[in-house]
Design a protein around this motif. Structure first.
Motif, PDB file in Angstrom:
ATOM      1  N   THR A   1       0.855  -1.178   0.000  1.00  0.00           N
ATOM      2  CA  THR A   1       0.000   0.000   0.000  1.00  0.00           C
ATOM      3  C   THR A   1       0.895   1.232   0.000  1.00  0.00           C
ATOM      4  O   THR A   1       1.781   1.365   0.845  1.00  0.00           O
ATOM      5  CB  THR A   1      -0.934   0.009   1.221  1.00  0.00           C
ATOM      6  OG1 THR A   1      -1.759  -1.168   1.162  1.00  0.00           O
ATOM      7  CG2 THR A   1      -1.826   1.246   1.227  1.00  0.00           C
TER       8      THR A   1
ATOM      9  N   ILE B   1      -3.190   3.742  -1.983  1.00  0.00           N
ATOM     10  CA  ILE B   1      -3.577   2.746  -2.988  1.00  0.00           C
ATOM     11  C   ILE B   1      -2.937   1.410  -2.631  1.00  0.00           C
ATOM     12  O   ILE B   1      -1.727   1.324  -2.426  1.00  0.00           O
ATOM     13  CB  ILE B   1      -3.139   3.166  -4.408  1.00  0.00           C
ATOM     14  CG1 ILE B   1      -3.854   4.453  -4.817  1.00  0.00           C
ATOM     15  CG2 ILE B   1      -3.413   2.059  -5.418  1.00  0.00           C
ATOM     16  CD1 ILE B   1      -3.415   4.999  -6.169  1.00  0.00           C
ATOM     17  N   THR B   2      -3.755   0.376  -2.547  1.00  0.00           N
ATOM     18  CA  THR B   2      -3.234  -0.971  -2.373  1.00  0.00           C
ATOM     19  C   THR B   2      -3.005  -1.553  -3.758  1.00  0.00           C
ATOM     20  O   THR B   2      -3.907  -1.564  -4.597  1.00  0.00           O
ATOM     21  CB  THR B   2      -4.185  -1.845  -1.551  1.00  0.00           C
ATOM     22  OG1 THR B   2      -4.353  -1.227  -0.256  1.00  0.00           O
ATOM     23  CG2 THR B   2      -3.640  -3.254  -1.373  1.00  0.00           C
ATOM     24  N   ILE B   3      -1.784  -1.999  -3.986  1.00  0.00           N
ATOM     25  CA  ILE B   3      -1.340  -2.459  -5.303  1.00  0.00           C
ATOM     26  C   ILE B   3      -1.064  -3.955  -5.209  1.00  0.00           C
ATOM     27  O   ILE B   3      -0.303  -4.397  -4.342  1.00  0.00           O
ATOM     28  CB  ILE B   3      -0.039  -1.730  -5.711  1.00  0.00           C
ATOM     29  CG1 ILE B   3      -0.232  -0.217  -5.621  1.00  0.00           C
ATOM     30  CG2 ILE B   3       0.412  -2.176  -7.099  1.00  0.00           C
ATOM     31  CD1 ILE B   3       1.070   0.558  -5.511  1.00  0.00           C
TER      32      ILE B   3
ATOM     33  N   LEU C   1      -5.439  -2.382  -8.720  1.00  0.00           N
ATOM     34  CA  LEU C   1      -5.358  -1.259  -7.789  1.00  0.00           C
ATOM     35  C   LEU C   1      -6.657  -1.116  -6.999  1.00  0.00           C
ATOM     36  O   LEU C   1      -7.752  -1.229  -7.566  1.00  0.00           O
ATOM     37  CB  LEU C   1      -5.114   0.044  -8.562  1.00  0.00           C
ATOM     38  CG  LEU C   1      -3.911   0.073  -9.497  1.00  0.00           C
ATOM     39  CD1 LEU C   1      -3.904   1.370 -10.300  1.00  0.00           C
ATOM     40  CD2 LEU C   1      -2.617  -0.101  -8.716  1.00  0.00           C
TER      41      LEU C   1
ATOM     42  N   ASP D   1      -8.524   1.295  -3.661  1.00  0.00           N
ATOM     43  CA  ASP D   1      -8.471   2.376  -2.695  1.00  0.00           C
ATOM     44  C   ASP D   1      -8.254   1.739  -1.324  1.00  0.00           C
ATOM     45  O   ASP D   1      -9.044   0.890  -0.891  1.00  0.00           O
ATOM     46  CB  ASP D   1      -9.779   3.167  -2.720  1.00  0.00           C
ATOM     47  CG  ASP D   1      -9.763   4.340  -1.782  1.00  0.00           C
ATOM     48  OD1 ASP D   1      -9.753   4.111  -0.546  1.00  0.00           O
ATOM     49  OD2 ASP D   1      -9.749   5.485  -2.270  1.00  0.00           O
ATOM     50  N   ALA D   2      -7.185   2.125  -0.652  1.00  0.00           N
ATOM     51  CA  ALA D   2      -6.831   1.480   0.614  1.00  0.00           C
ATOM     52  C   ALA D   2      -7.858   1.721   1.714  1.00  0.00           C
ATOM     53  O   ALA D   2      -8.024   0.883   2.590  1.00  0.00           O
ATOM     54  CB  ALA D   2      -5.455   1.957   1.081  1.00  0.00           C
TER      55      ALA D   2
ATOM     56  N   ARG E   1     -12.182  -0.971  -6.126  1.00  0.00           N
ATOM     57  CA  ARG E   1     -11.208  -1.105  -7.206  1.00  0.00           C
ATOM     58  C   ARG E   1     -11.034   0.229  -7.916  1.00  0.00           C
ATOM     59  O   ARG E   1     -11.999   0.965  -8.111  1.00  0.00           O
ATOM     60  CB  ARG E   1     -11.661  -2.157  -8.215  1.00  0.00           C
ATOM     61  CG  ARG E   1     -10.565  -2.378  -9.271  1.00  0.00           C
ATOM     62  CD  ARG E   1     -10.761  -3.570 -10.127  1.00  0.00           C
ATOM     63  NE  ARG E   1     -10.726  -4.833  -9.471  1.00  0.00           N
ATOM     64  CZ  ARG E   1      -9.791  -5.756  -9.681  1.00  0.00           C
ATOM     65  NH1 ARG E   1      -8.774  -5.495 -10.461  1.00  0.00           N
ATOM     66  NH2 ARG E   1      -9.877  -6.923  -9.108  1.00  0.00           N
ATOM     67  N   ILE E   2      -9.804   0.546  -8.288  1.00  0.00           N
ATOM     68  CA  ILE E   2      -9.489   1.771  -9.009  1.00  0.00           C
ATOM     69  C   ILE E   2      -9.408   1.441 -10.489  1.00  0.00           C
ATOM     70  O   ILE E   2      -8.618   0.587 -10.899  1.00  0.00           O
ATOM     71  CB  ILE E   2      -8.167   2.382  -8.507  1.00  0.00           C
ATOM     72  CG1 ILE E   2      -8.335   2.807  -7.048  1.00  0.00           C
ATOM     73  CG2 ILE E   2      -7.726   3.537  -9.394  1.00  0.00           C
ATOM     74  CD1 ILE E   2      -7.054   3.240  -6.377  1.00  0.00           C
TER      75      ILE E   2
ATOM     76  N   ALA F   1      -6.934   4.873 -13.501  1.00  0.00           N
ATOM     77  CA  ALA F   1      -5.512   5.210 -13.395  1.00  0.00           C
ATOM     78  C   ALA F   1      -4.793   4.983 -14.722  1.00  0.00           C
ATOM     79  O   ALA F   1      -5.274   4.254 -15.590  1.00  0.00           O
ATOM     80  CB  ALA F   1      -4.857   4.356 -12.315  1.00  0.00           C
TER      81      ALA F   1
ATOM     82  N   ILE G   1       1.990   5.150 -10.969  1.00  0.00           N
ATOM     83  CA  ILE G   1       0.526   5.182 -11.040  1.00  0.00           C
ATOM     84  C   ILE G   1       0.076   6.625 -10.998  1.00  0.00           C
ATOM     85  O   ILE G   1       0.414   7.364 -10.069  1.00  0.00           O
ATOM     86  CB  ILE G   1      -0.085   4.392  -9.861  1.00  0.00           C
ATOM     87  CG1 ILE G   1       0.413   2.938  -9.912  1.00  0.00           C
ATOM     88  CG2 ILE G   1      -1.607   4.467  -9.882  1.00  0.00           C
ATOM     89  CD1 ILE G   1       0.257   2.196  -8.619  1.00  0.00           C
TER      90      ILE G   1
ATOM     91  N   ARG H   1      -3.310   9.144 -11.236  1.00  0.00           N
ATOM     92  CA  ARG H   1      -4.765   9.291 -11.212  1.00  0.00           C
ATOM     93  C   ARG H   1      -5.106  10.693 -11.659  1.00  0.00           C
ATOM     94  O   ARG H   1      -4.336  11.634 -11.454  1.00  0.00           O
ATOM     95  CB  ARG H   1      -5.297   9.020  -9.811  1.00  0.00           C
ATOM     96  CG  ARG H   1      -4.974   7.572  -9.439  1.00  0.00           C
ATOM     97  CD  ARG H   1      -5.811   7.000  -8.392  1.00  0.00           C
ATOM     98  NE  ARG H   1      -7.218   6.977  -8.708  1.00  0.00           N
ATOM     99  CZ  ARG H   1      -8.161   6.856  -7.791  1.00  0.00           C
ATOM    100  NH1 ARG H   1      -7.838   6.769  -6.524  1.00  0.00           N
ATOM    101  NH2 ARG H   1      -9.421   6.824  -8.122  1.00  0.00           N
TER     102      ARG H   1
END
Length: 152
Positions: free
Chosen positions: A25, A29-31, A71, A73-74, A79-80, A83, A131, A133
């Motif tokens: 993270t 953002i958690t990747i 990706l 959102d933490a 889900r993102i 990006a 990344i 956004r």
């Protein structure tokens, strides 16, 4: 400012084996990172020249790998999907900016980002991600390590 430069320099000098392997993270953002040999990609043509080949295709052989990034959102877990993700892959000394944009991929109604990369050596690989956004003032940059055993 000087402290940030020192931290960045120290991070660039760290051993690739110390980097995260599959998730982290950063900047809210958690990747999640996945890497598989291109030959294991199912349900999509992958050979260069094939009509509709995933990401335009890749050369055949054991050194071609599919890198996939998801990706989230933490804080919300959502889900993102808006990006721009660029990636670069190199040996353990790799520390420059990513050079290839990963393509958004829609699978079962969810977006992830992917692309093909050649990984030919036996050393661990650094996978550098950037990344961006739409509303963010700065991109997020991070690295992962990937180790594989190439054939031959």
């Amino acid at each position: 400012m000087i402290a940030l430069l020192c931290i960045s320099a120290a991070a660039g000098c760290s051993d690739a084996r110390d980097l995260p392997r599959d998730s982290q993270t950063v900047g809210g953002i958690t990747i999640y990172l996945g890497v598989v040999p291109a030959a294991l990609v199912r349900d999509h043509p992958t050979r260069m020249g094939d009509a509709g080949a995933l990401h335009g295709g890749t050369i055949e052989g054991p050194n071609s790998h599919h890198v996939v990034v998801a990706l989230f959102d933490a804080s919300t877990g959502n889900r993102i999907s808006d990006a721009r993700v660029t990636a670069g892959v190199g040996d353990s000394s790799y520390d420059h900016a990513p050079d290839r944009e990963l393509e958004p991929m829609l699978d079962n109604g969810v977006v992830s980002y992917g692309g093909f990369f050649l990984m030919q050596g036996h050393d661990p690989y650094r996978i550098h991600l950037e990344i961006r956004r739409a509303r963010a003032t700065r991109p997020i940059q991070t690295q992962f390590v990937y180790e594989h055993a190439p054939d031959g």
